[in-house]
Design an enzyme around this catalytic site. Sequence first.
Site, short mmCIF file in Angstrom:
data_model
loop_
_atom_site.label_atom_id
_atom_site.label_comp_id
_atom_site.label_asym_id
_atom_site.label_seq_id
_atom_site.Cartn_x
_atom_site.Cartn_y
_atom_site.Cartn_z
N ARG A 93 -32.08 48.69 93.90
CA ARG A 93 -31.16 48.97 92.78
C ARG A 93 -31.80 49.82 91.69
O ARG A 93 -31.10 50.47 90.92
CB ARG A 93 -30.59 47.65 92.24
N GLU A 149 -41.79 33.58 94.84
CA GLU A 149 -41.64 32.13 94.76
C GLU A 149 -42.12 31.49 96.07
O GLU A 149 -42.84 30.50 96.07
CB GLU A 149 -40.17 31.80 94.50
P1 AMP Z 1 -38.51 39.47 89.30
O1 AMP Z 1 -39.60 40.04 90.16
O2 AMP Z 1 -38.50 37.95 89.32
O3 AMP Z 1 -38.52 40.01 87.89
O4 AMP Z 1 -37.14 39.88 89.98
C1 AMP Z 1 -36.66 41.13 89.81
C2 AMP Z 1 -35.92 41.65 91.03
O5 AMP Z 1 -35.13 40.65 91.68
C3 AMP Z 1 -35.00 42.76 90.58
O6 AMP Z 1 -35.20 43.85 91.45
C4 AMP Z 1 -33.62 42.17 90.70
O7 AMP Z 1 -32.77 43.11 91.32
C5 AMP Z 1 -33.75 40.90 91.53
N1 AMP Z 1 -33.19 39.69 90.85
C6 AMP Z 1 -33.89 38.62 90.41
N2 AMP Z 1 -33.09 37.70 89.86
C7 AMP Z 1 -31.83 38.19 89.92
C8 AMP Z 1 -30.53 37.71 89.51
N3 AMP Z 1 -30.35 36.53 88.88
N4 AMP Z 1 -29.47 38.51 89.74
C9 AMP Z 1 -29.61 39.70 90.35
N5 AMP Z 1 -30.79 40.20 90.77
C10 AMP Z 1 -31.90 39.46 90.58
#
Ligand code: AMP
Length: 174
Positions: free
Chosen positions: A58, A95
């Site tokens: 995205r 995770e």
């Molecule tokens: P993080 O590495 O935990 O910051 O997760 C970021 C990535 O996971 C991004 O590329 C988001 O597109 C996806 N992501 C994580 N949580 C969500 C959520 N609640 N809704 C949509 N996309 C998410």
Amino acid sequence: MDIKTLIREVPDFPKPGISFKDITTLLRDAKGFDYTIQCLAEKCADLSPDFIAGMESRGFIFGAALATKLGAGFVPVRKPGKLPAAVHAIEYELEYGRDRLEVHQDALYPPGSKVLMVDDLIATGGTAGATAELIQQAGGTLVGCAFVIELVDLKGREKLPSVPIISLVQYEGD
Ligand code: AMP
């Protein structure tokens, strides 16, 4: 225009307890998508990036559109095995288990080029933190990070270096 009203929240996707922020409803709205890119461009123009680095997948959508507005090149940060030429790679903790991101070794040429990282959403900051390291490994200078959505309670921005961190829409309690 209120960008948040164009983002659909899908409860319990992809697993129970997660409120998924669906940006397809924003993308399909011509005025809303254009306005989102305009907002990102206004907030990021002063950073004068040479390149936008967008994370698969995205981050490609928002990053590529923003690159054309800012007169910057676009560099994809991809999942393993997708880029055809020599790559730099970084592994990072999820995770459950580990993941890996790659960028072409010659993507951020010349060394020291100014790079703005773009993704749709920052949650825990794991993906963005790893991408920041990858950009440095590839010889780029990270000048900022821009997200459409920030899940504030997960404190992802704490995993990022001390550069400007921009988000257009914030959610708390997710
Ligand atoms: P993080 O590495 O935990 O910051 O997760 C970021 C990535 O996971 C991004 O590329 C988001 O597109 C996806 N992501 C994580 N949580 C969500 C959520 N609640 N809704 C949509 N996309 C998410």
